[in-house]
Design an enzyme around this catalytic site. Structure first.
Site, PDB file in Angstrom:
ATOM      1  N   ASN A 125      20.937  64.875  64.581  1.00  0.00           N
ATOM      2  CA  ASN A 125      20.694  63.966  63.459  1.00  0.00           C
ATOM      3  C   ASN A 125      21.589  64.348  62.273  1.00  0.00           C
ATOM      4  OD1 ASN A 125      19.586  61.776  62.197  1.00  0.00           O
ATOM      5  ND2 ASN A 125      17.535  62.639  61.978  1.00  0.00           N
ATOM      6  N   HIS A 154       9.064  61.300  57.237  1.00  0.00           N
ATOM      7  CA  HIS A 154       8.713  60.941  58.603  1.00  0.00           C
ATOM      8  C   HIS A 154       7.344  60.272  58.704  1.00  0.00           C
ATOM      9  CE1 HIS A 154      12.102  63.453  59.927  1.00  0.00           C
ATOM     10  NE2 HIS A 154      12.016  62.768  61.047  1.00  0.00           N
TER      11      HIS A 154
END
Length: 525
Positions: free
Chosen positions: A351, A387
């Site tokens: 990521n 998240h």
């Protein structure tokens, strides 16, 4: 109608199908853009036309995926732009940036709270989490642009880049690969507020608005103005081949994950049958289940990268061999990830664009704390909140911090003993070579064990499920890492201050001590 029929025929959840089809539609849209628009157009409206194409196609895919929930991304994009507009109007861009940060982050968190279930949710909050970072970064770049206006430096970065490229072309030299990753180059500040229509295009870029990758508005503008290339009449070759490779590799990863998850479902960790297995078998199963949880991220990011390559926005200059590179928006360095020998290397390979975004917009801006560890904790807390609201995220990221801090300490402590393994003078010594390979394997196995162990709460999400899974292995990962950390604290330090300053570990070279990581929510396909 088509999605419903596919759902009935395959049994794959409808939203999973919409996600996959949306990513595949981006390939078709990118191909049309590449053929029709990635070339000089004999009109001053060329950038507007390219941007309009991105707006229309991006909104179309978003509506296909989100339906009426597209209103959430439209609201946040427009509100962010108007906050910047009024901040500029009153001469206080910093206030606009603060309000944008609060608005976008609060909107996302409320969305998580309203839509959250016990599982991963593929709904409007998935692309919204990507947009949240994009709009926060946009407003920060606009805030930073005020400093550019006050300075004597040139403000037209695109024009300067274009002129430099022309000079290189005329002299026969090729523009080399940028030192700073192309997704967030240096000097990405926005001295003036871009038009609203361009901001919408940036927010809904068809290859990246669903699951990333992140990149700056500066790159998007270079893309639609064609200043990304040294010669707009001569687009570098290789993008079709690299896009096909990305598509096939992404499909392979997802295919392997689909098969493997049938053998190693994460939910099995919660069963009495799992708890009754021998301890070593339980650890091995947990390792495999977490391994294939990572595989779906590698697959979906690699698949999505292909449309970015095909569109041309991923052009990353020329490598040392003189060949054009198209990995400018790669979100994972697959070989580096698969064979990493440290957690720091994982942070630098997984990521990557989200990590880079966090480093630039969160980690570095926490410099006022005066402590790198506090800045790292702040960045990790931000990512955990970003998240979602499930406790699994916070346990995962807190464990990640402790793991990396422990690794850093022991790398420094063991370095005098490991250094001879990498001394060029010992390159021909077969015994040293064997020891080095054994050491690298041990490091690879150790970091994967720590990484996969920390992945369990990220996947299980709920505290009661996490407790069941970790109870089955007696919380061994926590015991090992905290024991190692405690031992390092009580043992006497072996290094002098002078030696510490002179030493740069391999991991520090890889990641420059930035303890950040993150993933985008993606459910099994």
């Amino acid at each position: 109608m088509v999605v419903s029929k596919l759902n009935a025929a395959t049994g794959i959840p409808e939203q999973n199908l919409r996600l996959t089809l949306s990513i595949l539609f981006a390939y078709v849209i990118a191909l049309v853009y590449r053929i029709a628009l990635l070339r000089p157009l004999k009109t001053k409206w060329a950038p507007f036309i390219r941007n309009l194409y991105v707006v229309v196609t991006g909104l179309s895919i978003s509506f296909f995926f989100n339906g009426s929930d597209i209103k959430h991304s439209l609201i946040t994009t427009n509100v962010t732009w108007f906050l910047c507009y009024f901040g500029d109007l009153i001469g206080n861009r910093k206030l606009a940036c603060v309000l944008s940060f609060i608005f976008n982050f609060s909107y996302l968190l409320v969305g998580y709270y309203v839509t959250a279930t016990d599982e991963y949710d593929i709904d409007w909050t998935m692309p919204q989490c990507v947009l949240c970072l994009r709009m926060i970064g946009f407003s920060m770049d606009f805030m930073d642009g005020a400093k550019v206006l006050k300075s004597s430096a040139p403000v037209n970065a695109e024009k300067k880049t274009d002129e430099n490229n022309k000079i290189n072309t005329h002299s026969g030299a090729l523009p080399t690969r940028p030192i700073q990753p192309i997704s967030f180059e240096k000097n990405i500040q926005l001295p003036t507020l871009p038009p609203l229509i361009e901001t919408i295009g940036y927010a809904y870029f068809f290859g990246a608005f669903l699951i990333g990758p992140q990149f700056s508005f500066h790159l998007y503008r270079k893309f639609i103005t064609m200043t990304l290339y040294a010669d707009a009449n001569n687009i570098p070759t290789g993008s079709y081949r690299y896009a096909l490779k990305s598509f096939l590799l992404g499909a392979l990863y997802l295919g392997v994950q689909q098969i493997a998850v049938g053998f190693f479902p994460m939910s099995y960790l919660l069963t009495k049958e799992y708890a009754a297995k021998p301890f070593i078998n339980r650890l091995a199963y947990m390792w495999m289940a977490a391994k294939f949880s990572f595989t779906k991220y590698l697959g979906i990011w690699t698949l999505a990268e292909g449309s970015c390559i095909l569109s041309g926005i991923s052009f990353n200059g020329y490598g040392a061999s003189g060949n054009p590179e198209w990995n400018g928006l790669a979100n994972v360095e697959k070989m580096k990830f698969e064979f990493a020998t440290s957690l720091n290397q994982i942070v630098g390979a997984f990521n990557t664009n989200t990590n880079l975004w966090t480093k630039i917009y969160i980690f570095k801006r926490l410099i006022f704390l005066g402590n790198k560890n506090l800045s790292s904790l702040g960045a990790l807390l931000f990512l955990a909140l970003w998240h979602g609201v499930h406790p699994g995220y916070y346990l995962c990221f807190s464990l990640e911090y402790v793991d990396i801090e422990t690794e850093k300490r022991w790398v420094k402590r063991l370095e005098p003993y490991i250094k001879p393994l990498y001394d060029p003078k010992n390159a021909s010594d077969s015994t040293i070579t064997i020891l080095r390979r054994l050491y690298e394997f041990a490091c690879w196995f150790g970091q994967t064990c720590g990484l996969h162990y920390a992945m369990v709460p990220f996947e299980l999400l709920k505290w009661n499920k996490i407790v069941i899974a970790y109870n089955s292995v007696y919380w061994i990962g926590h015991i090992v890492v905290f024991t190692l950390l405690f031992i390092d604290m009580i043992l006497p330090k072996r290094r002098t201050k002078k030696a510490d300053k002179a030493t740069i570990t391999l991991d520090e070279k890889v990641n420059n001590d930035t303890y950040i990581n993150g993933t985008t929510k993606v459910k099994k396909q």
